[in-house]
Design an enzyme around this catalytic site. Structure first.
Site, short mmCIF file in Angstrom:
data_model
loop_
_atom_site.label_atom_id
_atom_site.label_comp_id
_atom_site.label_asym_id
_atom_site.label_seq_id
_atom_site.Cartn_x
_atom_site.Cartn_y
_atom_site.Cartn_z
N ALA A 1 0.40 -1.09 -0.17
CA ALA A 1 0.23 0.15 0.11
C ALA A 1 0.75 1.30 0.14
O ALA A 1 2.12 1.45 0.62
CB ALA A 1 -0.95 -0.17 1.04
N GLU B 1 -0.98 -9.15 -0.54
CA GLU B 1 -2.53 -9.31 -0.15
C GLU B 1 -3.17 -9.34 -1.70
O GLU B 1 -3.78 -9.55 -1.46
CB GLU B 1 -2.81 -8.70 1.18
CG GLU B 1 -1.87 -8.54 1.90
CD GLU B 1 -2.56 -7.45 2.64
OE1 GLU B 1 -1.60 -6.17 2.32
OE2 GLU B 1 -2.48 -6.97 4.42
N GLU C 1 4.90 -4.89 7.17
CA GLU C 1 3.92 -3.40 7.87
C GLU C 1 4.70 -3.79 9.33
O GLU C 1 3.82 -2.57 9.64
CB GLU C 1 2.83 -4.07 7.96
CG GLU C 1 1.96 -4.18 6.68
CD GLU C 1 1.53 -5.47 5.93
OE1 GLU C 1 2.59 -6.10 6.14
OE2 GLU C 1 0.94 -5.26 5.15
#
Ligand code: CAA
Length: 257
Positions: free
Chosen positions: A65, A111, A131
């Protein structure tokens, strides 16, 4: 349709979506999210498309992300936007999606690959959920899907240490279905997608639905679902054609494609 962060084309009956934010290693920002969802929905609606391939660049499928986009956000921003919930739309795509992964598939990139129906990896692929190194945890399904794919011990290892897994380890652990040389990745993924797209589309979609059901229900309910769908397939003209072709010793000519 012109997109800013992805490239979209069709190759025969295969829809090909290429993430294309090379300067940010295909980091998934909200524009990428919107465009990926729009493009997949367009393939879903296009009767000429029977299977989809999602890929990135040689260096990165997607490095996660977009950290720069997330960095200034507060809890209330994330909660009110229901940040990442837009990705749930991928779970509603009924046609099969293959992820063709080369290079980094980290965080949201890993993901996204796991949201696809299966992953073909190049021998240069590297998977990870880093993360924790950013002071957070996976937010696009990693703590759940990775655990389903590789089991608790390895998922804990990946999510708690943030380490990367190479392609050989990913294949050994069941995260990817096959590993191919980097130079052949796209061809192999397109070939697999073309093979699927030549079968009966309703049979393919029902098969995808049944396999996915195994993640969401008990074995007894899953087996019951499978049996009902299997019986229903005998209403398809492609079942008549597929079995008649076998008996006649010829290739089937599926009509519902
Ligand atoms: N978000 C935003 N930008 C990113 C990015 C990300 N996830 N990953 C890479 N980039 C950008 C870099 O900032 C850099 O941009 P600039 O040139 O403008 O500085 C550019 O892409 C190239 O990256 P690097 O210079 O870092 O390339 P490298 O080859 O040295 O390293 C890398 C590659 C190891 C993948 C490194 O870029 C990296 O560690 N990226 C972040 C990986 C990560 O932590 N991903 C998880 C994100 S959080 C998440 O995904 C939450 C979730 O659950 C969904």
């Amino acid at each position: 349709m012109a997109y800013e962060t992805i490239l979209v084309e069709t190759r025969g009956r295969v829809g090909l979506l290429t993430l294309n934010r090379p300067k940010a290693l295909n980091a998934l920002n909200s524009t990428v999210l919107r465009e990926v969802v729009e493009a997949l929905q367009a393939f879903e609606a296009d009767a000429a498309v029977g299977a989809i391939v999602v890929t990135g660049s040689e260096k990165a499928f997607a490095a996660g992300a977009d950290i720069r986009e997330m960095q200034p956000k507060s809890y209330i921003d994330m909660y009110m936007e229901d940040f990442f919930s837009g990705w749930d739309a991928l779970g509603r795509v009924r046609k099969p999606i293959i992820a063709a992964v080369s290079g980094y598939a980290l965080g949201g990139g890993c993901e996204l690959a796991m949201m696809c129906d299966f992953i073909i990896a190049s021998d240069t692929a590297k998977f990870g959920q880093p993360e924790i190194t950013l002071g957070v945890m996976p937010g696009m399904g990693g703590s759940q899907r990775l655990t389903h794919f590789v089991g608790k011990s390895k998922a804990m290892d990946m999510c708690l240490t943030g380490r990367m897994m190479d392609a050989a380890e990913a294949e050994r652990s069941g995260l990817v279905s096959r590993v191919v040389p980097a130079a052949d990745l796209l061809d192999e993924a397109l070939k697999a997608a073309a093979k699927i797209a030549a079968f009966s589309l309703p049979a393919v979609m029902m098969t995808k639905e049944a396999v996915n059901r195994s993640y969401e229900t008990t074995l007894t309910e899953g087996l019951r679902f499978e049996r009902r769908v299997f019986h229903a397939m005998f209403a398809l003209e492609d079942q008549k054609e597929g079995m008649a072709a076998f008996v006649d010793k010829r290739s089937p000519n599926f009509r519902n494609r």
